[in-house]
Design a protein around this motif. Structure first.
Motif, PDB file in Angstrom:
ATOM      1  N   LYS A 128      -0.289  10.527   6.485  1.00  0.00           N
ATOM      2  CA  LYS A 128      -0.612   9.211   5.925  1.00  0.00           C
ATOM      3  C   LYS A 128      -1.271   8.374   7.004  1.00  0.00           C
ATOM      4  CE  LYS A 128       2.595   6.043   5.077  1.00  0.00           C
ATOM      5  NZ  LYS A 128       3.681   5.293   4.408  1.00  0.00           N
ATOM      6  N   GLU A 170       6.444   8.693  -1.189  1.00  0.00           N
ATOM      7  CA  GLU A 170       5.191   7.984  -0.947  1.00  0.00           C
ATOM      8  C   GLU A 170       4.535   7.682  -2.294  1.00  0.00           C
ATOM      9  OE1 GLU A 170       4.164   6.863   1.795  1.00  0.00           O
ATOM     10  OE2 GLU A 170       5.122   8.060   3.379  1.00  0.00           O
ATOM     11  N   GLU A 174      -3.377   2.484   2.382  1.00  0.00           N
ATOM     12  CA  GLU A 174      -2.853   3.777   2.810  1.00  0.00           C
ATOM     13  C   GLU A 174      -3.675   4.911   2.218  1.00  0.00           C
ATOM     14  OE1 GLU A 174       1.197   3.808   1.577  1.00  0.00           O
ATOM     15  OE2 GLU A 174       1.865   2.479   3.206  1.00  0.00           O
ATOM     16  N   VAL A 191       2.556   9.977  10.241  1.00  0.00           N
ATOM     17  CA  VAL A 191       2.237   8.625   9.779  1.00  0.00           C
ATOM     18  C   VAL A 191       1.508   7.886  10.892  1.00  0.00           C
ATOM     19  CG1 VAL A 191       3.143   6.423   8.951  1.00  0.00           C
ATOM     20  CG2 VAL A 191       4.262   8.563   8.269  1.00  0.00           C
TER      21      VAL A 191
END
Length: 265
Positions: free
Chosen positions: A143, A247, A150, A211
């Motif tokens: 991500k 997510e 995002e 991330v």
């Protein structure tokens, strides 16, 4: 919107993962595997060599005499051969497997079969995609964040590495900046309907989650996840990975699925 059933995707704990290839791989003469190995950086920026090894073992079991071609295009000044060496890729290949640099392969123009192309009416990618019996994408689960939005990268976004940098580069010759305009989620629609639909299988390595606080796909934080996702449909595999990772399912998956129902794919 048609929602793909959860049963279309298999989920395994990392330690218990045994790859079950799609039917197209059985007794195939040639299989193309596109792993996320475009950076000289350890997982989860790239896929785990152990997971890739299990994918190759699964393919070899169903296609004992087939040629297995591992195809990747890097996003780095470091060569594919050096990246493969650093990751230990050569140590898991048998005599019927070989690594190929996507940027050095002959290219063909693939028509965009979307009923509503975003930017590209056609896209250039290796001719080999239409010369093999089965294509598999093996992506990492990542991500990133760009301008407050995002972006989930998994098995579909992994296909960016197949497009020639000479044609799709922007400011940097090491990346494919043109494929970020107007945005990656939008261009992923063109990617799917140009070459994504050709992939009979998808694997998402979720042993670790990556991330990033910004746009950089090779610098960020790592979190344990311990799951591997695989199945016959890129969209379904990526969707399930997002759901179990808690997510938000990216809009581009819904959009592509809706367009797919309107197309002949």
């Amino acid at each position: 919107m048609k929602v793909l059933p959860v049963t279309s995707v298999q989920v395994a704990d990392t330690e218990e993962f045994i790859y079950q290839p799609p039917a197209k791989a059985t007794n195939a003469s040639r299989i193309l595997v596109k792993p996320n190995l475009g950076y000289p950086v350890a997982p989860p920026v790239t896929v785990s060599i152990n997971i890739l090894k299990k994918v190759l073992q699964g393919l070899r079991q169903v296609s004992p005499n087939g040629e297995i071609l591992i195809v990747e295009g890097v996003c780095s000044p470091v060569s594919l051969e050096e990246i493969a060496h650093r990751h230990g890729l050569y140590g898991i290949l048998d005599e019927g497997m070989q690594l190929l640099d996507a940027d050095k392969l002959p290219m063909s123009e693939y028509p965009n079969l979307s009923p509503s192309p975003v930017r590209y009416k056609s896209m250039f990618a290796p001719t080999m995609l239409q010369e093999v019996d089965c294509c598999i994408t093996v992506g990492a689960f990542k991500k990133t964040n760009l301008k407050g939005k995002e972006l989930i990268s998994a098995s579909l976004k992994n296909l960016y590495g197949l497009f020639p940098r000479s044609r799709y580069k922007a400011r940097s010759s090491h990346s494919r900046g043109q494929l970020h305009r107007p945005s990656v989620p939008l261009i992923l629609q063109d990617v799917y309907f140009s070459i994504g639909y050709l992939f009979a299988g998808a694997v998402v390595d979720g042993d670790l989650r990556f991330v990033s606080d910004d746009w950089r796909p090779d610098k960020g934080k790592t979190f344990p996840f311990g799951k591997i996702f695989f199945g016959d449909d890129i969209l379904a595999v990526d969707r399930r990975a997002c759901e179990l990772a808690k997510e938000t399912v990216p809009d581009y998956l819904d959009t592509i699925e809706n367009l797919r129902q309107l197309s002949n794919i």
